[in-house]
Design an enzyme around this catalytic site. Sequence first.
Site, mmCIF file in Angstrom:
data_model
loop_
_atom_site.group_PDB
_atom_site.id
_atom_site.type_symbol
_atom_site.label_atom_id
_atom_site.label_comp_id
_atom_site.label_asym_id
_atom_site.label_seq_id
_atom_site.Cartn_x
_atom_site.Cartn_y
_atom_site.Cartn_z
ATOM 1 C CD GLN A 17 -2.894 1.268 2.319
ATOM 2 O OE1 GLN A 17 -3.494 2.286 2.537
ATOM 3 N NE2 GLN A 17 -3.148 0.173 3.011
ATOM 4 C CD GLU A 140 -1.673 1.856 8.404
ATOM 5 O OE1 GLU A 140 -1.596 2.105 7.205
ATOM 6 O OE2 GLU A 140 -1.565 2.728 9.290
ATOM 7 C CG ASP A 169 0.374 0.756 4.759
ATOM 8 O OD1 ASP A 169 1.576 0.654 5.041
ATOM 9 O OD2 ASP A 169 -0.421 -0.184 4.851
ATOM 10 N N GLY A 254 -8.474 21.795 23.306
ATOM 11 C CA GLY A 254 -8.765 22.797 24.324
ATOM 12 C C GLY A 254 -9.586 23.936 23.735
ATOM 13 N N GLY A 255 -10.511 24.488 24.489
ATOM 14 C CA GLY A 255 -11.314 25.606 23.980
ATOM 15 C C GLY A 255 -12.484 25.141 23.147
HETATM 16 N N1 CAO Z 1 11.674 -9.837 -9.527
HETATM 17 C C1 CAO Z 1 12.411 -10.592 -8.674
HETATM 18 N N2 CAO Z 1 12.448 -10.410 -7.357
HETATM 19 C C2 CAO Z 1 11.683 -9.408 -6.865
HETATM 20 C C3 CAO Z 1 10.898 -8.581 -7.681
HETATM 21 C C4 CAO Z 1 10.923 -8.823 -9.070
HETATM 22 N N3 CAO Z 1 10.203 -8.103 -9.923
HETATM 23 N N4 CAO Z 1 10.269 -7.688 -6.909
HETATM 24 C C5 CAO Z 1 10.639 -7.949 -5.655
HETATM 25 N N5 CAO Z 1 11.502 -8.988 -5.622
HETATM 26 C C6 CAO Z 1 12.143 -9.572 -4.458
HETATM 27 C C7 CAO Z 1 13.113 -8.615 -3.797
HETATM 28 O O1 CAO Z 1 14.348 -8.611 -4.447
HETATM 29 C C8 CAO Z 1 13.179 -9.216 -2.399
HETATM 30 O O2 CAO Z 1 13.995 -10.363 -2.418
HETATM 31 P P1 CAO Z 1 15.145 -10.685 -1.306
HETATM 32 O O3 CAO Z 1 14.500 -10.505 0.034
HETATM 33 O O4 CAO Z 1 15.531 -12.105 -1.621
HETATM 34 O O5 CAO Z 1 16.255 -9.746 -1.464
HETATM 35 C C9 CAO Z 1 11.730 -9.652 -2.214
HETATM 36 O O6 CAO Z 1 11.155 -9.813 -3.487
HETATM 37 C C10 CAO Z 1 10.883 -8.569 -1.542
HETATM 38 O O7 CAO Z 1 11.166 -8.598 -0.240
HETATM 39 P P2 CAO Z 1 10.333 -7.714 0.804
HETATM 40 O O8 CAO Z 1 11.104 -7.801 2.074
HETATM 41 O O9 CAO Z 1 10.104 -6.355 0.311
HETATM 42 O O10 CAO Z 1 8.924 -8.437 0.836
HETATM 43 P P3 CAO Z 1 8.092 -9.065 2.029
HETATM 44 O O11 CAO Z 1 6.826 -9.507 1.402
HETATM 45 O O12 CAO Z 1 8.870 -10.094 2.779
HETATM 46 O O13 CAO Z 1 7.813 -7.851 3.034
HETATM 47 C C11 CAO Z 1 7.037 -5.639 3.586
HETATM 48 C C12 CAO Z 1 6.795 -6.923 2.778
HETATM 49 C C13 CAO Z 1 5.971 -4.638 3.191
HETATM 50 C C14 CAO Z 1 6.920 -5.979 5.087
HETATM 51 C C15 CAO Z 1 8.440 -5.098 3.273
HETATM 52 O O14 CAO Z 1 8.537 -4.917 1.880
HETATM 53 C C16 CAO Z 1 8.751 -3.786 3.954
HETATM 54 O O15 CAO Z 1 9.031 -3.731 5.157
HETATM 55 N N6 CAO Z 1 8.750 -2.683 3.180
HETATM 56 C C17 CAO Z 1 9.123 -1.368 3.667
HETATM 57 C C18 CAO Z 1 8.040 -0.757 4.486
HETATM 58 C C19 CAO Z 1 6.743 -0.673 3.730
HETATM 59 O O16 CAO Z 1 6.634 -0.107 2.684
HETATM 60 N N7 CAO Z 1 5.710 -1.233 4.342
HETATM 61 C C20 CAO Z 1 4.358 -0.929 3.889
HETATM 62 C C21 CAO Z 1 3.745 -2.023 3.267
HETATM 63 S S1 CAO Z 1 2.048 -1.652 3.097
HETATM 64 O O17 CAO Z 1 1.384 -2.235 4.512
#
Ligand code: CAO
Length: 422
Positions: A17, A140, A169, A254-255
Amino acid sequence: MTKALDGIRIIDFTHVQAGPACTQLLAWYGADVIKVERPGSGDITRNQLRDIPGVDALYFTQLNSNKRSLTLDTKKQEGKEILEKLIKTSDVMVENFGPGALDRMGFTWARIQELNPKMILASVKGFSEGNAFEDLKVYENVAQCAGGAASTTGFWDGPPTVSGAALGDSNTGMHLAIGILTALRMRDQTGRGQKVSCAMQDAVLNLCRVKLRDQLRLDRTGILEEYPQYPIREDGKYGKFTDAVPRGGNAGGGGQPGWVLKCKGWETDPNAYIYFTIQGQNWANTAKAIGKPEWVEDPAYATAAARQDKIFDIFGYIESWLADKTKFEAVDILRKYDIPCAPVMSMKDIENDPSLRASGSIVEVEHKARGKYLTVGSPIKFSELTVEITGSPLLGEHSDEVLASLGYDAQQVARLHQEKVV
Ligand code: CAO
């Protein structure tokens, strides 16, 4: 028609998101946003909480309108080469992967600058660089807890509470969009791109600024007069002050104390309520509106300070006045007295609200597989820019045209498909 961000190409390497909300906003305003997704599966939200089997979930469609979709396996060598070509021909890359994921893919900031010194790399992470929690993945509610929102939301006799609004998000995405526009403007002046990042914790905190204000006041005085905990009661009915900002339930500032008040039908309708504000400077009108004109001059009620220790009794009285009025009828009366108030709108009310539709704040758009769907439109209105919302793309819908624009011929594109690079 000219759009504000015409000519700006954005590589949308985002998911879930926070990132998609940012790039969707920029797409509405005219940027060419190319969503880069993993072949076969795409953004995880395409299949999360599906309401129609086999069709992109509303979670995805509501956050990815006006974009193009390119599938690309950026862990394969040829996938990396395609991404490099995209970087060379784009203005902005937005990503919100977990900490370190982009570096592990081989796209460090140094490498991106080498490929295109004008590139703006915009990232959302849970915490800012160097923060003690910087290694954590964040969703989130995690951000709402880390940013100070949860500890200050809810009631004094309940646990820290998260909001239904996407403070972690979408809010971070909106902050990042401001950062990107700022960096684009700066690039006009310097000719160079830069790295822009926004931590979800920081974006939440930026909305909790008045709660930090309250902490500083509490540190100094030990009380917060506008909170239900004041005046301090022996029985602790509305909670007690500690050394941290308490949860104030639905209290106003407040107010202008306010509260969520029951209206006709609250026994069966969980949203038969209004928010009612007692605006200090509008007390005379307020007292007249609720049928208590004698309170205007009565010294026991005439000032905010005098009302403070009986504020819940006053709200209780207003609820008795509201008992035979629906939330909409009540607001229709109160608006004549200039009282800051609104019905508590359920999502059902919002779905059907004619004003929100007329203003384009809620819009119906067409999707190739789903047909029409309802989504939230641009909350920002312009006099010179017409915002047209279009449906979200199918997975890989624009892969071939994007590859063609990067110089790949039909044969090469077919091979890339065969080898599952796209
Ligand atoms: N082709 C190949 N690999 C891909 C790709 C593509 N097109 N797109 C993504 N990937 C891979 C990445 O390289 C990564 O791989 P590695 O971990 O092996 O290096 C993996 O997919 C993505 O990892 P991730 O950590 O981003 O994904 P997750 O689902 O485990 O975690 C989230 C999700 C949201 C917790 C994490 O991305 C995060 O903390 N993001 C930052 C904060 C954020 O934006 N959070 C809000 C999310 S909305 O609630």
